[in-house]
Design a protein around this motif. Sequence first.
Motif, PDB file in Angstrom:
ATOM      1  N   UNK A 158     -11.314   2.642   6.923  1.00 36.84           N
ATOM      2  CA  UNK A 158     -11.339   1.202   6.345  1.00 36.84           C
ATOM      3  C   UNK A 158     -10.530   0.635   6.061  1.00 36.84           C
ATOM      4  N   UNK A 159     -10.306  -0.801   5.775  1.00 39.47           N
ATOM      5  CA  UNK A 159      -9.436  -1.208   5.819  1.00 39.47           C
ATOM      6  C   UNK A 159      -8.417  -0.629   4.186  1.00 39.47           C
ATOM      7  N   UNK A 160      -9.197  -0.635   3.270  1.00 43.38           N
ATOM      8  CA  UNK A 160      -8.265  -0.129   2.115  1.00 43.38           C
ATOM      9  C   UNK A 160      -7.733   1.433   2.442  1.00 43.38           C
ATOM     10  N   UNK A 161      -8.142   2.049   3.441  1.00 48.79           N
ATOM     11  CA  UNK A 161      -7.355   3.601   2.958  1.00 48.79           C
ATOM     12  C   UNK A 161      -5.983   3.697   4.828  1.00 48.79           C
ATOM     13  N   UNK A 162      -6.791   2.006   5.474  1.00 51.22           N
ATOM     14  CA  UNK A 162      -4.918   2.057   6.008  1.00 51.22           C
ATOM     15  C   UNK A 162      -4.149   1.258   4.997  1.00 51.22           C
ATOM     16  N   UNK A 163      -4.573   0.968   4.384  1.00 51.76           N
ATOM     17  CA  UNK A 163      -3.787   0.257   3.201  1.00 51.76           C
ATOM     18  C   UNK A 163      -3.249   1.211   2.594  1.00 51.76           C
ATOM     19  N   UNK A 164      -3.196   2.620   2.454  1.00 56.62           N
ATOM     20  CA  UNK A 164      -2.742   3.213   1.834  1.00 56.62           C
ATOM     21  C   UNK A 164      -1.718   4.255   2.612  1.00 56.62           C
ATOM     22  N   UNK A 165      -2.174   4.501   3.576  1.00 59.40           N
ATOM     23  CA  UNK A 165      -1.349   5.195   4.733  1.00 59.40           C
ATOM     24  C   UNK A 165       0.087   3.983   5.036  1.00 59.40           C
ATOM     25  N   UNK A 166      -0.679   3.323   5.557  1.00 59.64           N
ATOM     26  CA  UNK A 166       0.956   2.171   5.847  1.00 59.64           C
ATOM     27  C   UNK A 166       1.880   2.404   3.998  1.00 59.64           C
ATOM     28  N   UNK A 167       0.976   2.809   3.184  1.00 59.52           N
ATOM     29  CA  UNK A 167       2.023   2.531   2.139  1.00 59.52           C
ATOM     30  C   UNK A 167       2.477   3.627   1.732  1.00 59.52           C
ATOM     31  N   UNK A 168       1.837   5.118   2.279  1.00 62.17           N
ATOM     32  CA  UNK A 168       2.230   6.447   2.266  1.00 62.17           C
ATOM     33  C   UNK A 168       3.620   6.565   3.054  1.00 62.17           C
ATOM     34  N   UNK A 169       3.345   5.757   4.420  1.00 61.77           N
ATOM     35  CA  UNK A 169       4.389   6.113   5.770  1.00 61.77           C
ATOM     36  C   UNK A 169       6.267   5.911   5.484  1.00 61.77           C
ATOM     37  N   UNK A 170       5.918   5.458   4.439  1.00 68.38           N
ATOM     38  CA  UNK A 170       8.199   5.152   4.050  1.00 68.38           C
ATOM     39  C   UNK A 170       7.965   6.410   3.541  1.00 68.38           C
ATOM     40  N   UNK A 171       7.580   6.964   2.225  1.00 68.49           N
ATOM     41  CA  UNK A 171       7.721   8.151   2.392  1.00 68.49           C
ATOM     42  C   UNK A 171       7.187   9.358   3.068  1.00 68.49           C
TER      43      UNK A 171
END
Length: 223
Positions: A158-171
């Motif tokens: 779902x969109x909220x998980x996609x947003x979490x994954x994008x936020x975690x990508x840099x780390x």
Amino acid sequence: MSKNAEEKPSGAAEPHIARRGLLYIVSSPSGAGKTTLARRVLEADANVEMSVSVTTRAPRPGEQNGVDYHFVDHAAFERMKERDELLEWARVFDNYYGTPRAPVEAAIRSGKDVLFDIDWQGAQQLSEKMPGDVVRVFVLPPSGHVLEERLKTRAQDPPDIVAKRMAAASSEISHWPEYDYVIVNAHVETSVASALAILTAERLKRGRLLGLSEFVRTLQVAL
């Protein structure tokens, strides 16, 4: 003897040299393509088998228990940790993932290579426990825009998980220096070729060829 027979090169049977298998780790931020890359390596090489992780998350559509993951509840996962039955484990987005120890150790003793689709935390733990056996490959997306589009296109979260994954990508990407090789996954075919080339080179390392000394001694006697 005919001219064709004279020109035909004489072939030699490939000698069998006992080899210890390796742990082929592929990591990336979600959406960069590590799962597709891992699947293609498995299809291309029969001597590679996939490490099937244990996880507490629910199956996604189309996933099969025992094939994609071993799906267990939190209590079962905790028991595996307590019994030291996991080579590595990590918590990712409120769920736990781990690698069963026994099948991996049996595979590499028999000369099979084991492929891991795991994150940087799992890669660190495997590297600490089996440093001479690991080969670590980090997969990068060609751009942040492409990464986001891939996450949205696969439509598994779902969109909220996609947003979490994008936020975690840099780390997650910040751990790339801990890996032996880096593949920028702009084109799948090129990335697959690179992954297979890495596998070929690592198999030829002298330290993994357990039967090489005996082979060389036999060769010298015959000269």
